[in-house]
Design a protein around this motif. Structure first.
Motif, PDB file in Angstrom:
ATOM      1  N   GLN A  11       5.799  -9.815  11.262  1.00  0.00           N
ATOM      2  CA  GLN A  11       4.391  -9.425  11.398  1.00  0.00           C
ATOM      3  C   GLN A  11       4.259  -7.927  11.708  1.00  0.00           C
ATOM      4  N   ASP A  12       5.133  -7.132  11.129  1.00  0.00           N
ATOM      5  CA  ASP A  12       5.119  -5.694  11.337  1.00  0.00           C
ATOM      6  C   ASP A  12       5.078  -5.032   9.963  1.00  0.00           C
ATOM      7  N   TRP A  13       5.172  -3.722   9.928  1.00  0.00           N
ATOM      8  CA  TRP A  13       5.170  -2.975   8.677  1.00  0.00           C
ATOM      9  C   TRP A  13       6.391  -2.072   8.640  1.00  0.00           C
ATOM     10  N   VAL A  14       6.907  -1.837   7.443  1.00  0.00           N
ATOM     11  CA  VAL A  14       8.004  -0.909   7.250  1.00  0.00           C
ATOM     12  C   VAL A  14       7.634  -0.008   6.068  1.00  0.00           C
ATOM     13  N   LEU A  15       8.045   1.235   6.138  1.00  0.00           N
ATOM     14  CA  LEU A  15       7.777   2.189   5.077  1.00  0.00           C
ATOM     15  C   LEU A  15       9.031   2.322   4.223  1.00  0.00           C
ATOM     16  N   LEU A  16       8.933   1.885   2.957  1.00  0.00           N
ATOM     17  CA  LEU A  16      10.077   1.862   2.053  1.00  0.00           C
ATOM     18  C   LEU A  16       9.943   2.936   0.983  1.00  0.00           C
ATOM     19  N   GLU A  17      11.078   3.381   0.496  1.00  0.00           N
ATOM     20  CA  GLU A  17      11.106   4.361  -0.586  1.00  0.00           C
ATOM     21  C   GLU A  17      10.577   3.684  -1.862  1.00  0.00           C
ATOM     22  N   PRO A  18       9.545   4.244  -2.477  1.00  0.00           N
ATOM     23  CA  PRO A  18       8.960   3.599  -3.649  1.00  0.00           C
ATOM     24  C   PRO A  18       9.863   3.699  -4.884  1.00  0.00           C
ATOM     25  N   HIS A  63      12.118   4.692   3.841  1.00  0.00           N
ATOM     26  CA  HIS A  63      11.874   6.075   3.446  1.00  0.00           C
ATOM     27  C   HIS A  63      12.534   7.046   4.417  1.00  0.00           C
ATOM     28  N   ARG A  64      12.636   6.686   5.695  1.00  0.00           N
ATOM     29  CA  ARG A  64      13.209   7.615   6.682  1.00  0.00           C
ATOM     30  C   ARG A  64      14.650   7.974   6.357  1.00  0.00           C
ATOM     31  N   GLY A 124       0.832  -1.196   0.000  1.00  0.00           N
ATOM     32  CA  GLY A 124       0.000   0.000   0.000  1.00  0.00           C
ATOM     33  C   GLY A 124       0.862   1.238   0.000  1.00  0.00           C
ATOM     34  N   GLN A 125       0.376   2.302  -0.649  1.00  0.00           N
ATOM     35  CA  GLN A 125       1.120   3.558  -0.635  1.00  0.00           C
ATOM     36  C   GLN A 125       0.496   4.505   0.370  1.00  0.00           C
ATOM     37  N   PRO A 182       4.884  10.119  -1.257  1.00  0.00           N
ATOM     38  CA  PRO A 182       4.400   8.736  -1.139  1.00  0.00           C
ATOM     39  C   PRO A 182       5.509   7.786  -0.735  1.00  0.00           C
ATOM     40  N   GLN A 183       5.126   6.748  -0.010  1.00  0.00           N
ATOM     41  CA  GLN A 183       6.052   5.688   0.388  1.00  0.00           C
ATOM     42  C   GLN A 183       5.288   4.375   0.406  1.00  0.00           C
ATOM     43  N   ASP A 184       6.005   3.271   0.235  1.00  0.00           N
ATOM     44  CA  ASP A 184       5.378   1.948   0.224  1.00  0.00           C
ATOM     45  C   ASP A 184       5.331   1.384   1.635  1.00  0.00           C
ATOM     46  N   ARG A 185       4.154   0.967   2.074  1.00  0.00           N
ATOM     47  CA  ARG A 185       3.994   0.292   3.365  1.00  0.00           C
ATOM     48  C   ARG A 185       3.983  -1.199   3.071  1.00  0.00           C
TER      49      ARG A 185
END
Length: 127
Positions: A33-40, A81-82, A14-15, A24-27
């Motif tokens: 079982q966690d989520w990370v926000l990546l650079e799309p 993304h951070r 998901g973005q 925007p970033q990719d979740r």
């Protein structure tokens, strides 16, 4: 068999907008079982990224940290993304390099500081 098929289905990415920079970033789901926000749309050669910041995509769509050292020369990874967000401070990726940069800053400052006053040619009689 339907429940197993549902579990093996490819996870969707998901973005989301970064709360700081609004880009925007990719979740993406992780193995833990966690989520990370990546650079799309960014995949970097793994050897250019510190081991604890390399995220590889698994066949089911989840990601995991790729800490293999040294990585395969052709291996690509994603980054959080951070690390690229202009509104967040960059983490200390290499503490020894940060310490060296601080020492170099002090050395450069010492070079530009005015020279201390020279002692007088003849010392006064103190006694």
């Amino acid at each position: 068999m339907g429940a197993v098929d549902d579990g093996l289905r490819r996870l969707q990415v998901g973005q989301y907008a970064c709360p700081r920079c609004r880009l925007p970033q990719d979740r993406v789901a992780t193995l833990e079982q966690d989520w990370v926000l990546l650079e799309p749309g960014v995949e970097v050669l793994a050897h250019l990224v510190p081991a604890e910041h390399r995220w590889i995509t698994l066949s089911d769509g989840r990601v995991t940290v790729y800490g293999v050292c040294p990585p395969d020369g052709s291996q690509r990874c994603r980054i959080e993304h951070r690390l690229t967000c202009s509104k967040q401070p960059l983490p200390d990726l290499w503490p020894w390099l940060t310490a060296l940069r601080a020492e170099n800053a002090r050395a450069a400052q010492r070079r530009t500081d005015p020279e201390p006053p020279r002692p007088p040619q003849a010392w006064p009689d103190a006694g």
